[in-house]
Design a protein around this motif. Structure first.
Motif, PDB file in Angstrom:
ATOM      1  N   PRO A 198     -49.965  98.306 -80.667  1.00  0.00           N
ATOM      2  CA  PRO A 198     -51.332  97.936 -81.076  1.00  0.00           C
ATOM      3  C   PRO A 198     -51.862  96.727 -80.302  1.00  0.00           C
ATOM      4  CG  PRO A 198     -49.743  97.273 -82.751  1.00  0.00           C
ATOM      5  CD  PRO A 198     -48.972  98.048 -81.728  1.00  0.00           C
ATOM      6  N   LEU A 199     -50.975  96.026 -79.581  1.00  0.00           N
ATOM      7  CA  LEU A 199     -51.410  94.827 -78.855  1.00  0.00           C
ATOM      8  C   LEU A 199     -52.175  95.221 -77.594  1.00  0.00           C
ATOM      9  CD1 LEU A 199     -48.178  92.619 -78.936  1.00  0.00           C
ATOM     10  CD2 LEU A 199     -49.905  92.963 -80.704  1.00  0.00           C
ATOM     11  N   ASP A 203     -56.851  90.952 -72.713  1.00  0.00           N
ATOM     12  CA  ASP A 203     -57.970  90.842 -73.645  1.00  0.00           C
ATOM     13  C   ASP A 203     -58.771  89.609 -73.265  1.00  0.00           C
ATOM     14  OD1 ASP A 203     -59.746  90.565 -75.702  1.00  0.00           O
ATOM     15  OD2 ASP A 203     -58.271  90.652 -77.318  1.00  0.00           O
ATOM     16  N   GLN A 204     -59.905  89.827 -72.630  1.00  0.00           N
ATOM     17  CA  GLN A 204     -60.615  88.673 -72.073  1.00  0.00           C
ATOM     18  C   GLN A 204     -61.225  87.767 -73.126  1.00  0.00           C
ATOM     19  OE1 GLN A 204     -64.201  89.261 -69.832  1.00  0.00           O
ATOM     20  NE2 GLN A 204     -64.017  91.468 -69.991  1.00  0.00           N
ATOM     21  N   ARG A 205     -61.184  88.166 -74.400  1.00  0.00           N
ATOM     22  CA  ARG A 205     -61.682  87.278 -75.451  1.00  0.00           C
ATOM     23  C   ARG A 205     -60.669  86.205 -75.820  1.00  0.00           C
ATOM     24  NH1 ARG A 205     -62.457  92.082 -79.576  1.00  0.00           N
ATOM     25  NH2 ARG A 205     -60.325  92.229 -78.806  1.00  0.00           N
ATOM     26  N   GLN A 206     -59.384  86.453 -75.485  1.00  0.00           N
ATOM     27  CA  GLN A 206     -58.338  85.513 -75.874  1.00  0.00           C
ATOM     28  C   GLN A 206     -58.315  84.309 -74.932  1.00  0.00           C
ATOM     29  OE1 GLN A 206     -56.589  85.961 -78.628  1.00  0.00           O
ATOM     30  NE2 GLN A 206     -57.448  88.000 -78.999  1.00  0.00           N
ATOM     31  N   PRO A 207     -57.899  83.129 -75.467  1.00  0.00           N
ATOM     32  CA  PRO A 207     -57.795  81.956 -74.595  1.00  0.00           C
ATOM     33  C   PRO A 207     -56.817  82.214 -73.438  1.00  0.00           C
ATOM     34  CG  PRO A 207     -57.190  81.414 -76.885  1.00  0.00           C
ATOM     35  CD  PRO A 207     -57.557  82.861 -76.867  1.00  0.00           C
ATOM     36  N   GLN A 208     -55.759  82.973 -73.701  1.00  0.00           N
ATOM     37  CA  GLN A 208     -54.868  83.407 -72.621  1.00  0.00           C
ATOM     38  C   GLN A 208     -55.014  84.923 -72.507  1.00  0.00           C
ATOM     39  OE1 GLN A 208     -51.044  81.667 -73.863  1.00  0.00           O
ATOM     40  NE2 GLN A 208     -51.300  80.227 -72.181  1.00  0.00           N
ATOM     41  N   MET A 231     -52.809  97.048 -87.404  1.00  0.00           N
ATOM     42  CA  MET A 231     -52.736  96.025 -86.355  1.00  0.00           C
ATOM     43  C   MET A 231     -53.716  96.327 -85.215  1.00  0.00           C
ATOM     44  SD  MET A 231     -48.617  95.351 -86.152  1.00  0.00           S
ATOM     45  CE  MET A 231     -48.673  93.876 -85.141  1.00  0.00           C
ATOM     46  N   ALA A 232     -53.842  97.615 -84.871  1.00  0.00           N
ATOM     47  CA  ALA A 232     -54.751  97.995 -83.778  1.00  0.00           C
ATOM     48  C   ALA A 232     -56.192  97.654 -84.150  1.00  0.00           C
ATOM     49  CB  ALA A 232     -54.613  99.479 -83.460  1.00  0.00           C
ATOM     50  N   HIS A 233     -56.520  97.866 -85.410  1.00  0.00           N
ATOM     51  CA  HIS A 233     -57.859  97.531 -85.912  1.00  0.00           C
ATOM     52  C   HIS A 233     -58.138  96.036 -85.734  1.00  0.00           C
ATOM     53  CE1 HIS A 233     -60.679  96.533 -89.299  1.00  0.00           C
ATOM     54  NE2 HIS A 233     -61.343  97.490 -88.690  1.00  0.00           N
ATOM     55  N   ASP A 234     -57.136  95.213 -86.125  1.00  0.00           N
ATOM     56  CA  ASP A 234     -57.291  93.764 -85.986  1.00  0.00           C
ATOM     57  C   ASP A 234     -57.355  93.357 -84.509  1.00  0.00           C
ATOM     58  OD1 ASP A 234     -57.291  93.575 -88.690  1.00  0.00           O
ATOM     59  OD2 ASP A 234     -55.232  92.802 -88.874  1.00  0.00           O
ATOM     60  N   ALA A 235     -56.536  94.018 -83.673  1.00  0.00           N
ATOM     61  CA  ALA A 235     -56.526  93.682 -82.243  1.00  0.00           C
ATOM     62  C   ALA A 235     -57.882  93.996 -81.615  1.00  0.00           C
ATOM     63  CB  ALA A 235     -55.417  94.451 -81.515  1.00  0.00           C
ATOM     64  N   ASP A 241     -53.107  88.132 -85.417  1.00  0.00           N
ATOM     65  CA  ASP A 241     -52.373  86.872 -85.315  1.00  0.00           C
ATOM     66  C   ASP A 241     -51.179  87.054 -84.368  1.00  0.00           C
ATOM     67  OD1 ASP A 241     -51.144  84.477 -85.639  1.00  0.00           O
ATOM     68  OD2 ASP A 241     -50.522  84.807 -87.723  1.00  0.00           O
ATOM     69  N   TRP A 242     -51.268  86.447 -83.181  1.00  0.00           N
ATOM     70  CA  TRP A 242     -50.215  86.629 -82.170  1.00  0.00           C
ATOM     71  C   TRP A 242     -49.006  85.728 -82.434  1.00  0.00           C
ATOM     72  CZ3 TRP A 242     -51.906  90.363 -78.907  1.00  0.00           C
ATOM     73  CH2 TRP A 242     -53.290  90.496 -78.713  1.00  0.00           C
ATOM     74  N   SER A 243     -49.172  84.720 -83.287  1.00  0.00           N
ATOM     75  CA  SER A 243     -48.166  83.646 -83.347  1.00  0.00           C
ATOM     76  C   SER A 243     -46.788  84.157 -83.736  1.00  0.00           C
ATOM     77  CB  SER A 243     -48.632  82.564 -84.325  1.00  0.00           C
ATOM     78  OG  SER A 243     -48.804  83.139 -85.612  1.00  0.00           O
ATOM     79  N   LYS A 244     -46.749  85.239 -84.552  1.00  0.00           N
ATOM     80  CA  LYS A 244     -45.430  85.746 -84.970  1.00  0.00           C
ATOM     81  C   LYS A 244     -44.733  86.485 -83.832  1.00  0.00           C
ATOM     82  CE  LYS A 244     -46.963  86.393 -89.648  1.00  0.00           C
ATOM     83  NZ  LYS A 244     -47.897  87.331 -90.242  1.00  0.00           N
TER      84      LYS A 244
END
Lengths: 248, 342
Positions: A198-199, A203-208, A231-235, A241-244
């Motif tokens: 799902p990641l 993704d050009q919206r992300q800071p990285q 998860m795909a919906h959220d992505a 939340d990428w932190s995990k």
């Protein structure tokens, strides 16, 4: 190991650590890449080294690009040679990345059955072998965010498909030879498709915007279709939340 | 109302470009950036911008742009057929390249066709108000990032400007055309010259090559005598620098430019010296080219000399108004706007 310095015009040269793919050689590449990146971060790229623009790691070499208006090859190369001579130790600071992957169904894993047949396994055993592989990102290239991730379980080694696909969906997880990859865009591809994450690898919206980086340690985590959809919906919305999934 | 340039009619391949997206090749991100950094720099200098400000790179045929700002100062640099400035209530009049111009609200800039080069640049004083992506405004259309929506300009696009009005001041012009150099394109052997036979290397530097129709921002495929490999066309992928000349199995060279991929698996016989990259980026299909090997040190010196000549060209800009005279072009523009006819 004899290191060679190859000219790439008057704005770059390649530091070639060997002419084969091996973890030892790639370790040297990544260590030199990291030494220069760390020095830059610490503001310690002085003298000719300050003329370095960027470094591009590959499986067996590091391309160093420089600004010929602020340094010269004759001044810069000895400085790099000195760094190499000092002995390059991998910093050991690799990121641990966990990539959720759904291996279910013909839509996400059209080649799973063929891979199972070719490797004399059941589809579940193929998935298990993918899950227990200790992967490492060797190089990114060919398109932004496309990572060549080595370390596939040797029982899954297969050549590329004889007939590459013209189009395959974004975020498809595939294997070929001793590697796995994840397609960051809809694109053509000749690898065996065994799942989907799902990641978004780009993704050009992300800071990285690029998810993986050279040197990352990667493992896959099996998720079911329901979790994938959530998860795909959220992505898609940019709220996942990428932190995990990424531990520095 | 925000200041903008509106695309009334798009050209063939107009993209926003600056010096490129630097520092992300390790993540597989191509640098992109202007095919001809000299023309980009000159265009910016003419309108008083920092040299690396993003411009519109014009490919083959330029766009028609409507001024939706009180005023805007622009400069076109490159060998264009006459561009026109079209007012709401006056006949179109020609607009010279290689100098700055002040345009007013409601005027339409009709950029000409490119003649003898593949690219020209339109600089706008103050620059375009677009989101910076990974440190640059350069468009990389294959991934749909940078520039305007990650793509070439299309009809009805509205390009926001940073300034509502152009600052007061004289118009400037280039003293004489910039000398890009003539004769063979200078190259440096490597990184994989040893993958080619002595005969193959000789063929490469002693033959004339023609720019094929397969020429774009990624690279230029050349037609001509086949270059013989000795160790084969395939290598374990390594980094691709600007101007790298890769030779796939068929033996015809491809020169890789701004939108090139970051790494690749074909052997590279040589690299175009950075001094000649702007010249190379201007080549058109059907034009011919020869190559001449030089050393890295020679290439570095030539590049530094070129940068000095660029500085000199900028220092030598002339006021577009003749000394002691009046600027007829400007007077004409004023009349055009005010509607006053003497």
């Amino acid at each position: 190991m004899s290191v060679r310095y190859l000219s790439c015009g008057d704005t770059a040269f390649t530091v070639e650590f060997g002419n084969e793919i091996s973890p030892a050689i790639n370790g040297q590449v990544m260590a030199l890449h990291a030494v220069i990146a760390d020095a830059r971060k610490a503001g310690k790229l002085a003298g000719p080294l300050a003329g370095i623009v960027e470094t591009v790691p590959t499986m067996r070499s590091l391309m160093v690009t420089y600004d010929p208006l602020s340094t010269t090859r004759a001044e810069l190369q000895p400085e790099i040679e000195a760094l190499v001579a000092k002995g390059l130790k991998a910093s050991g600071k690799t990121r641990q990345v966990t990539i959720p992957c759904c291996y279910d169904g013909e839509e996400f894993a059209p080649d799973l059955k063929d891979v199972a047949k070719a490797t004399k396994k059941t589809p579940d055993q193929v998935i298990e072998a993918h899950l227990k592989s200790a992967f490492k990102v060797y190089v990114l290239g060919f398109m932004p965010g496309l990572a060549y991730i080595a370390g596939l379980d040797p029982t899954l080694y297969l050549p590329r498909r004889s007939q590459p696909r013209v189009r395959l969906p974004r975020s498809t997880v595939a294997i070929a030879m001793d590697m796995t990859t994840i397609y960051p865009f809809e694109s053509p591809g000749g690898w065996h498709l065994i799942g989907r994450t799902p990641l978004m690898m780009f993704d050009q919206r992300q800071p990285q915007p690029v998810f993986l980086a050279p040197g990352d340690s990667v493992t896959f985590q099996r998720i079911d279709r329901k979790t994938f959809d959530r998860m795909a919906h959220d992505a898609e919305r940019g709220t996942l939340d990428w932190s995990k999934m990424v531990k520095a | 109302m925000t200041a903008a340039l509106k695309v009334v009619r798009p050209g063939l391949f107009d993209t926003v470009q600056d010096f490129g997206r630097i520092g992300f090749m390790a993540l597989g991100m191509p640098t992109a950036g202007a095919m001809d950094r000299i023309a980009l720099s000159l265009a910016n200098a003419l309108v008083g911008n920092p040299l690396d400000t993003a411009c519109i790179e014009i490919g083959v045929m330029g766009p028609d742009l409507l001024v939706e700002a009180d005023s805007v100062r622009i400069a076109l640099v490159g060998p264009l057929s006459p561009s026109l400035i079209d007012g709401p209530d006056a006949a179109p009049k020609p607009l010279e390249s290689d100098r700055s111009h002040l345009l007013k609200r409601g005027q339409i800039l009709k950029v000409g066709m490119i003649d003898g080069s593949s690219t020209a640049y339109l600089a706008i004083a103050g620059g375009l108000d677009l989101p910076v992506f990974m440190g640059s405004l350069s468009t990389y259309s294959r991934a749909g990032v940078g520039g305007f929506d990650g793509r070439k300009l299309a009809a009805d696009d509205v390009l926001a400007l940073k300034r509502d009005a152009a600052p007061a001041g004289d118009e400037r012009k280039l003293g004489s055309p910039f000398d890009y150099g003539k004769g063979p394109v200078r190259i440096i052997w490597g990184p994989q010259e040893e993958y080619f036979s002595a005969k193959g290397r000789k063929t490469f530097v002693e033959s004339e090559y023609t720019v094929s129709k397969e020429a774009d921002r990624m690279g230029i495929r050349l037609d001509g005598p086949v270059i013989e490999h000795e160790k084969g066309a395939d290598i374990i992928s390594d980094g691709i620098g600007p101007g790298a000349i890769q030779v796939p199995g068929a033996g015809l060279p491809i020169v890789l430019l701004g939108d090139r991929q970051t790494v690749g698996g074909y052997s590279k016989i040589a690299t175009v010296a950075s001094v000649d990259l702007p010249r190379f980026g201007r080549l058109l299909p059907g034009q011919t080219v020869r190559f001449q090997p030089i050393t890295v040190a020679e290439a570095e010196t030539l590049r530094r000399e070129q940068e000095q000549r660029l500085k000199n060209a900028i220092a030598g800009f002339q006021t577009a108004r003749p000394p002691g005279g009046i600027d007829l072009a400007k007077l004409y523009e004023v009349n055009l706007i005010d509607g006053v006819v003497f």
